[in-house]
Every structure is written in structure tokens, then in C-alpha cells.
Design a protein around this motif. Structure first.
Motif, PDB file in Angstrom:
ATOM      1  N   LEU A   1     -11.432 -17.079 140.096  1.00  0.00           N
ATOM      2  CA  LEU A   1     -11.901 -16.280 141.231  1.00  0.00           C
ATOM      3  C   LEU A   1     -12.912 -15.229 140.786  1.00  0.00           C
ATOM      4  CD1 LEU A   1      -8.681 -15.699 143.377  1.00  0.00           C
ATOM      5  CD2 LEU A   1     -10.677 -17.107 143.950  1.00  0.00           C
ATOM      6  N   SER A   2     -12.731 -14.684 139.597  1.00  0.00           N
ATOM      7  CA  SER A   2     -13.674 -13.664 139.115  1.00  0.00           C
ATOM      8  C   SER A   2     -15.056 -14.263 138.858  1.00  0.00           C
ATOM      9  CB  SER A   2     -13.146 -12.985 137.857  1.00  0.00           C
ATOM     10  OG  SER A   2     -13.270 -13.814 136.725  1.00  0.00           O
ATOM     11  N   LEU A   3     -15.118 -15.571 138.721  1.00  0.00           N
ATOM     12  CA  LEU A   3     -16.408 -16.248 138.508  1.00  0.00           C
ATOM     13  C   LEU A   3     -16.956 -16.873 139.787  1.00  0.00           C
ATOM     14  CD1 LEU A   3     -15.524 -18.084 135.172  1.00  0.00           C
ATOM     15  CD2 LEU A   3     -16.899 -16.006 135.438  1.00  0.00           C
ATOM     16  N   GLU A   4     -16.046 -17.334 140.670  1.00  0.00           N
ATOM     17  CA  GLU A   4     -16.449 -18.122 141.836  1.00  0.00           C
ATOM     18  C   GLU A   4     -16.358 -17.377 143.158  1.00  0.00           C
ATOM     19  OE1 GLU A   4     -13.891 -21.542 141.793  1.00  0.00           O
ATOM     20  OE2 GLU A   4     -14.384 -22.021 139.716  1.00  0.00           O
ATOM     21  N   HIS A   5     -15.953 -16.126 143.126  1.00  0.00           N
ATOM     22  CA  HIS A   5     -15.751 -15.407 144.383  1.00  0.00           C
ATOM     23  C   HIS A   5     -17.016 -15.477 145.231  1.00  0.00           C
ATOM     24  CE1 HIS A   5     -14.613 -12.418 147.291  1.00  0.00           C
ATOM     25  NE2 HIS A   5     -13.412 -12.370 146.745  1.00  0.00           N
ATOM     26  N   PRO A   6     -16.880 -15.788 146.525  1.00  0.00           N
ATOM     27  CA  PRO A   6     -18.061 -15.924 147.380  1.00  0.00           C
ATOM     28  C   PRO A   6     -18.826 -14.623 147.612  1.00  0.00           C
ATOM     29  CG  PRO A   6     -16.048 -16.120 148.677  1.00  0.00           C
ATOM     30  CD  PRO A   6     -15.639 -16.078 147.233  1.00  0.00           C
ATOM     31  N   VAL A   7     -18.202 -13.502 147.336  1.00  0.00           N
ATOM     32  CA  VAL A   7     -18.864 -12.207 147.515  1.00  0.00           C
ATOM     33  C   VAL A   7     -19.016 -11.583 146.124  1.00  0.00           C
ATOM     34  CG1 VAL A   7     -18.756  -9.959 148.647  1.00  0.00           C
ATOM     35  CG2 VAL A   7     -17.769 -11.967 149.784  1.00  0.00           C
ATOM     36  N   PRO A   8     -20.242 -11.560 145.604  1.00  0.00           N
ATOM     37  CA  PRO A   8     -20.458 -11.108 144.225  1.00  0.00           C
ATOM     38  C   PRO A   8     -19.830  -9.756 143.889  1.00  0.00           C
ATOM     39  CG  PRO A   8     -22.451 -12.101 145.064  1.00  0.00           C
ATOM     40  CD  PRO A   8     -21.489 -12.016 146.228  1.00  0.00           C
ATOM     41  N   ARG A   9     -19.856  -8.808 144.808  1.00  0.00           N
ATOM     42  CA  ARG A   9     -19.323  -7.473 144.463  1.00  0.00           C
ATOM     43  C   ARG A   9     -17.815  -7.496 144.240  1.00  0.00           C
ATOM     44  NH1 ARG A   9     -19.187  -4.520 150.359  1.00  0.00           N
ATOM     45  NH2 ARG A   9     -18.129  -6.249 151.293  1.00  0.00           N
ATOM     46  N   TYR A  10     -17.120  -8.523 144.730  1.00  0.00           N
ATOM     47  CA  TYR A  10     -15.679  -8.644 144.528  1.00  0.00           C
ATOM     48  C   TYR A  10     -15.349  -9.203 143.147  1.00  0.00           C
ATOM     49  CZ  TYR A  10     -14.207  -7.586 149.304  1.00  0.00           C
ATOM     50  OH  TYR A  10     -13.936  -6.957 150.494  1.00  0.00           O
ATOM     51  N   ARG A  11     -16.325  -9.826 142.500  1.00  0.00           N
ATOM     52  CA  ARG A  11     -16.077 -10.442 141.191  1.00  0.00           C
ATOM     53  C   ARG A  11     -15.653  -9.400 140.169  1.00  0.00           C
ATOM     54  NH1 ARG A  11     -21.387 -14.184 141.654  1.00  0.00           N
ATOM     55  NH2 ARG A  11     -20.590 -15.453 143.374  1.00  0.00           N
ATOM     56  N   ASP A  12     -16.310  -8.246 140.171  1.00  0.00           N
ATOM     57  CA  ASP A  12     -15.935  -7.181 139.224  1.00  0.00           C
ATOM     58  C   ASP A  12     -14.533  -6.669 139.505  1.00  0.00           C
ATOM     59  OD1 ASP A  12     -18.293  -7.324 137.783  1.00  0.00           O
ATOM     60  OD2 ASP A  12     -19.288  -5.779 138.978  1.00  0.00           O
ATOM     61  N   TYR A  13     -14.187  -6.556 140.774  1.00  0.00           N
ATOM     62  CA  TYR A  13     -12.838  -6.119 141.163  1.00  0.00           C
ATOM     63  C   TYR A  13     -11.800  -7.087 140.594  1.00  0.00           C
ATOM     64  CZ  TYR A  13      -8.788  -5.739 144.277  1.00  0.00           C
ATOM     65  OH  TYR A  13      -7.512  -5.652 144.779  1.00  0.00           O
ATOM     66  N   ILE A  14     -12.050  -8.370 140.729  1.00  0.00           N
ATOM     67  CA  ILE A  14     -11.082  -9.357 140.244  1.00  0.00           C
ATOM     68  C   ILE A  14     -11.104  -9.416 138.715  1.00  0.00           C
ATOM     69  CG2 ILE A  14     -10.411 -11.790 140.293  1.00  0.00           C
ATOM     70  CD1 ILE A  14     -11.188 -11.822 143.228  1.00  0.00           C
ATOM     71  N   LYS A  15     -12.258  -9.190 138.102  1.00  0.00           N
ATOM     72  CA  LYS A  15     -12.309  -9.115 136.640  1.00  0.00           C
ATOM     73  C   LYS A  15     -11.430  -7.970 136.132  1.00  0.00           C
ATOM     74  CE  LYS A  15     -16.820 -11.204 136.000  1.00  0.00           C
ATOM     75  NZ  LYS A  15     -18.249 -10.981 135.773  1.00  0.00           N
ATOM     76  N   ALA A  16     -11.406  -6.865 136.858  1.00  0.00           N
ATOM     77  CA  ALA A  16     -10.542  -5.733 136.477  1.00  0.00           C
ATOM     78  C   ALA A  16      -9.067  -6.128 136.585  1.00  0.00           C
ATOM     79  CB  ALA A  16     -10.842  -4.520 137.346  1.00  0.00           C
ATOM     80  N   ILE A  17      -8.743  -6.917 137.599  1.00  0.00           N
ATOM     81  CA  ILE A  17      -7.360  -7.396 137.739  1.00  0.00           C
ATOM     82  C   ILE A  17      -7.013  -8.317 136.570  1.00  0.00           C
ATOM     83  CG2 ILE A  17      -5.827  -8.845 139.135  1.00  0.00           C
ATOM     84  CD1 ILE A  17      -7.294  -7.748 141.618  1.00  0.00           C
ATOM     85  N   VAL A  18      -7.948  -9.195 136.207  1.00  0.00           N
ATOM     86  CA  VAL A  18      -7.726 -10.098 135.068  1.00  0.00           C
ATOM     87  C   VAL A  18      -7.478  -9.290 133.806  1.00  0.00           C
ATOM     88  CG1 VAL A  18      -8.846 -11.788 133.557  1.00  0.00           C
ATOM     89  CG2 VAL A  18      -8.993 -12.049 136.044  1.00  0.00           C
ATOM     90  N   LYS A  19      -8.274  -8.270 133.590  1.00  0.00           N
ATOM     91  CA  LYS A  19      -8.108  -7.434 132.394  1.00  0.00           C
ATOM     92  C   LYS A  19      -6.743  -6.746 132.407  1.00  0.00           C
ATOM     93  CE  LYS A  19     -10.175  -3.716 129.751  1.00  0.00           C
ATOM     94  NZ  LYS A  19     -11.251  -2.748 129.638  1.00  0.00           N
TER      95      LYS A  19
END
Length: 137
Positions: free
Chosen positions: A90-108
Motif C-alpha cells: 500500500l505504501s507503494l501503490e496507494h492511489p493518493v500519493p500523499r498517503y504513501r508517506d503516511y503508510i510508510k510511517a506505519i510500516v516503519k
């Protein structure tokens, strides 16, 4: 689009429902696919921002956008590598680019949490070394 919103709220529950949502659909791959699908049915561009607007009566749109975002919270709470991998995708494929960083933070955060190990007392390390017949160089 209204039926999709109603489906999402029925599946995941509304804002006033408490307790775990029960269902076999709560697998990482299904939740990932559901989240991506719900971004098509309940697009971010149609989200209602109620911050600072005072008292309001929630609409099906309010309920649906909150349910959509609870999917990520459910993925974050599911233990194991499969849920972490779904979050990575999801952090790579999220349809809304600005949400990718949010999900990357969750992954971290999840990676750190999953990697947290209790410190071993030195005596326990020594016992393990002895049981494995380890020798110092």
C-alpha cells in the motif's frame, strides 16, 4: 456510489460501534484489496473535512470515509509478516500519493514494533553460549 459506501459501513461498522469486527475477510491480502477498492468507491477527493465546523450529524459519507481508513488501522494491528507486506505494498501503490508517506510511517512503526526484543541479561547470553558450546576466539 451510495451502495458501496453502505457496504463498507455495514462490513466494518460505523463510528459508534465498538468491539472487534468479526469476519473471515480480515486477512491481510483481502484488507489490502478492499482498501484499494474503497478508494475508488469512497475517493479522498470526496472526503468531508469537519474539523472546526462544530456539531454535525454524520452522513453515510462520513461513516464510509472513516470505515475506509479503519482498514489501515486493522492491517496495522494484525500481527505477522503478511500484514506488514500488505502495508508495504500500500505504501507503494496507494492511489493518493500523499498517503504513501503516511503508510510508510506505519510500516516503519510496525517494523520497529515487530523487531522489539527484550534485552537479554548477560547471564542468559552466557548460558546460551555454554549450551551451544561456543568458545571465544
Amino acid at each position: 456510489m451510495g451502495l458501496g459506501r453502505e457496504f463498507l459501513v455495514a462490513l466494518l461498522g460505523g463510528r459508534h460501534e465498538v468491539g472487534p469486527i468479526i469476519g473471515l475477510f480480515q486477512t491481510p491480502s483481502f484488507l489490502q484489496d478492499l482498501y484499494l477498492l474503497m478508494h475508488k468507491v469512497v475517493p479522498v477527493e470526496e472526503d468531508i473535512d469537519r474539523i472546526g465546523m462544530g456539531v454535525y450529524s454524520p452522513t453515510i459519507q462520513d461513516e464510509a470515509q472513516e470505515a475506509r481508513e479503519r482498514i489501515v488501522a486493522q492491517l496495522e494491528q494484525l500481527p505477522g509478516e503478511l500484514s506488514l507486506e500488505a502495508l508495504r505494498r500500500l505504501s507503494l501503490e496507494h492511489p493518493v500519493p500523499r498517503y504513501r508517506d503516511y503508510i510508510k510511517a506505519i510500516v516503519k512503526r510496525r517494523t520497529v514494533k515487530d523487531g522489539d526484543l527484550l534485552d537479554w541479561p548477560l547471564q542468559e547470553v552466557a548460558k546460551l553460549a555454554i549450551s551451544l558450546n561456543c568458545r571465544t576466539p
